[in-house]
Design an enzyme around this catalytic site. Sequence first.
Site, mmCIF file in Angstrom:
data_model
loop_
_atom_site.group_PDB
_atom_site.id
_atom_site.type_symbol
_atom_site.label_atom_id
_atom_site.label_comp_id
_atom_site.label_asym_id
_atom_site.label_seq_id
_atom_site.Cartn_x
_atom_site.Cartn_y
_atom_site.Cartn_z
ATOM 1 N N GLU A 54 -11.526 62.674 20.877
ATOM 2 C CA GLU A 54 -12.086 63.982 21.206
ATOM 3 C C GLU A 54 -13.561 64.049 20.789
ATOM 4 O O GLU A 54 -13.926 63.634 19.688
ATOM 5 C CB GLU A 54 -11.278 65.046 20.457
ATOM 6 C CG GLU A 54 -11.762 66.467 20.616
ATOM 7 C CD GLU A 54 -10.935 67.445 19.802
ATOM 8 O OE1 GLU A 54 -11.056 68.663 20.028
ATOM 9 O OE2 GLU A 54 -10.156 66.992 18.917
ATOM 10 N N LYS A 123 -10.462 71.766 27.001
ATOM 11 C CA LYS A 123 -9.391 71.987 26.029
ATOM 12 C C LYS A 123 -8.806 73.383 26.205
ATOM 13 O O LYS A 123 -9.537 74.358 26.357
ATOM 14 C CB LYS A 123 -9.952 71.813 24.614
ATOM 15 C CG LYS A 123 -8.916 71.809 23.495
ATOM 16 C CD LYS A 123 -9.583 71.434 22.170
ATOM 17 C CE LYS A 123 -8.591 71.308 21.029
ATOM 18 N NZ LYS A 123 -9.261 70.857 19.782
ATOM 19 N N CYS A 179 -6.246 67.244 21.610
ATOM 20 C CA CYS A 179 -5.847 67.521 20.227
ATOM 21 C C CYS A 179 -4.846 68.666 20.084
ATOM 22 O O CYS A 179 -3.656 68.489 20.299
ATOM 23 C CB CYS A 179 -7.093 67.772 19.378
ATOM 24 S SG CYS A 179 -6.778 67.563 17.600
ATOM 25 N N SER A 206 -8.079 64.627 14.986
ATOM 26 C CA SER A 206 -7.262 65.150 13.896
ATOM 27 C C SER A 206 -7.651 64.516 12.560
ATOM 28 O O SER A 206 -7.600 63.295 12.398
ATOM 29 C CB SER A 206 -5.791 64.872 14.211
ATOM 30 O OG SER A 206 -4.962 65.294 13.171
ATOM 31 N N ILE A 371 46.588 38.888 20.692
ATOM 32 C CA ILE A 371 45.538 38.210 19.928
ATOM 33 C C ILE A 371 45.447 36.764 20.392
ATOM 34 O O ILE A 371 46.402 36.001 20.292
ATOM 35 C CB ILE A 371 45.836 38.255 18.413
ATOM 36 C CG1 ILE A 371 46.019 39.697 17.942
ATOM 37 C CG2 ILE A 371 44.725 37.570 17.634
ATOM 38 C CD1 ILE A 371 44.817 40.582 18.161
ATOM 39 N N GLY A 373 42.733 34.670 19.448
ATOM 40 C CA GLY A 373 41.894 33.841 18.591
ATOM 41 C C GLY A 373 40.474 33.764 19.103
ATOM 42 O O GLY A 373 39.657 32.998 18.582
ATOM 43 N N LEU A 375 36.923 36.145 20.842
ATOM 44 C CA LEU A 375 36.030 37.210 20.397
ATOM 45 C C LEU A 375 36.590 38.612 20.624
ATOM 46 O O LEU A 375 36.631 39.436 19.706
ATOM 47 C CB LEU A 375 34.680 37.079 21.124
ATOM 48 C CG LEU A 375 33.842 35.837 20.824
ATOM 49 C CD1 LEU A 375 32.691 35.738 21.816
ATOM 50 C CD2 LEU A 375 33.308 35.887 19.396
#
Length: 699
Positions: A54, A123, A179, A206, A371, A373, A375
């Site tokens: 600015e 502004k 700003c 700022s 199951i 065995g 992933l």
Amino acid sequence: MTNRFLNLYHHDFARVAVGVPQCRVADPAYNAQQTIALAREADNAGAALIAFPELGLSAYTCDDLFHQRAMLDACEMALADVVAASITLSTVMIIGMPVRVDQRLFNCAIVVSGGRIHGVVPKSYLPNYNEFYEARQFNAADCSSAEAISLLSQTVPFGAALIFEFSDMPLLRFHLEICEDVWVPIPPSSFAALAGATVLVNLSASNVLLGKEVYRRELVRQQSTRCLAAYLYSSAGQGESTSDLAWDGQALIYENGECLSKSERFLEASHLIFADLDLERLAYERMHKTTFGQSVRRHKDEVEKFRVIHIDLKLPRDIILPLERTVERFPYVPADSKRRDEHCREVYNIQVQALTQRLLSSHIKKVLIGISGGLDSTHALLVCAKVMDRLGLPRTNILAYTMPGFGTTERTLKQARRLMTLIGCNTQEIDIRPSCLQMLKDLGHPYADGQEVFDVTFENVQAGERTSRLFRLANYQQAIVVGTGDLSELALGWCTYGVGDQMAHYNLNASVPKTLIKYLINWVADATDMGDSTFSFVRKEEDTTALSNVLTDILGSNISPELVPGKEDVGTEQKTEDFIGPYDLQDFHLYYTLRFGFTPSKIAFLAYSAWKDEDVGRWPDVVGTRRHQYDLPEIKRNLRIFLDRFFRTSQFKRSCMPNAPKVGMGSSLSPRGDWRAPSDGESALWLAQLDKIPDDPNA
């Protein structure tokens, strides 16, 4: 002409820059020189635009010097230098300076390129509190009704409601605010975004205070998120007067809530940051989230105030301009270790809560799970264990069955037995080979006569037998079958219709991709190995190491359906990724297809950007995860497999998938949720686009 594949602009990316030049108070000529130097650097890097602070040509801290004619004349002379320098640059410069209009003074942002001033934006909100008293020198934007002004003998658009559009790239539409404008309840950029601006630019001065830097970042992040936009922020730095204030020169670039680039603060020298914005991604989000369009309708009066200013500037499309933005190799898995830990914990909690509620609402106290065995079933079993703990039920209410078949290896069978024992579930083992052999004999299949014919029927008989038993066992023991098939398998159709990977009473993993499942198991293995009891899966302390070891062994196993016998006892020749491609790549392709609807060309460009180099340690280490680069032909080959299977051959399996909890954005193929598509669609459109991609990106 150079092939455009390696040019980011060809894929709707735009390189932008934010500059913070050294300044001198009330020395516009010097400030212009510093500004031009950074603009040249940005231009050399291929940036489409660069934003400066600015009142950068004058310095922000001039106070009543702004009412000195010598100062204002010098600012215009400095602007003339900037305009002259812009003739040789392709980058659009956004400069801050005071501008006189109809005997009033305005704090303005000025857009310059190609020897022209394209517009002047005043502004809107002037702070007049605490250390600020801008209303002493300046007027707010609404104090003028002028739509055009004369500046440096050019007639240029004037006003706060201007949007600038690159004629060479219509998705690159930017709006300017200054700003304080972003600190108010409804910033002007909010309406600009509704009017079509994808890039919001803030020229700021700022000052720095304790805690203000964090507040600024959060302000910019939230505005970019709410507006589904990119947000560029430049703040005054070294050289501003420190009579009563200090300045840190903060520069930020955000895209839809994600910080793409930020500068160091309190630097003495001029500095510059860059980011490659994905404009197509922003446009997709706005199209996808229909409430954005509803907001446009509800604020129609404000939206219609905006004028679009076209900038005829050719972007650098015909040179090699690689993407410098970080593209995660595993988009479903955060690379940052802290975020990854939080992510893994959250996934487990989502799945545990979902299955817990399903059991409570159905008044069923047992779950039944197969199951292998491998992933997927391992992860699902870990979730089931925590569900029983949360419900205060014994883990023996988990009825876990392993069902070895013709292709089951000794390794995975031992892993399944060890895992079930350590979790403490009700463990059962059923050899399905006799019943499968009977089925093959009933079918007249040659395997029943001793011939080694391992066709799809041979495989599906085993998969179907397992599923049939699970459902009948669940019915007999008043349990629900928990499915284990993951998102990657559903996307690629790597599951037999009506069997365990595709059908269940409730599927835990349907929105969890294979790459994430690896990390979830790895996370448990690491936590268990380190004695972390906050998410414990074992009942006895002495079992922690054993569980960590078996999980590590599972991660190191080949991903395989194990339906075809191998020649060796220690492995199998049937590897899933030999048929459908590496999950590392296919999950990458899935993410950008499902989450953003990108074209094959853009997906290949992103994959090439992510995987073209050797792994240098950025990606978290997981047993069994591939850690080398892919070249473009390999990416294209696997993308072809993905596109054909995803769009043409697999939707009918997804159209009747069971209930499953969604765990993340872009991670559901449920016909009741994120993805609704015809079961008899074609893939030709996507494959035709894929064929246009060169094998050699440098050709």
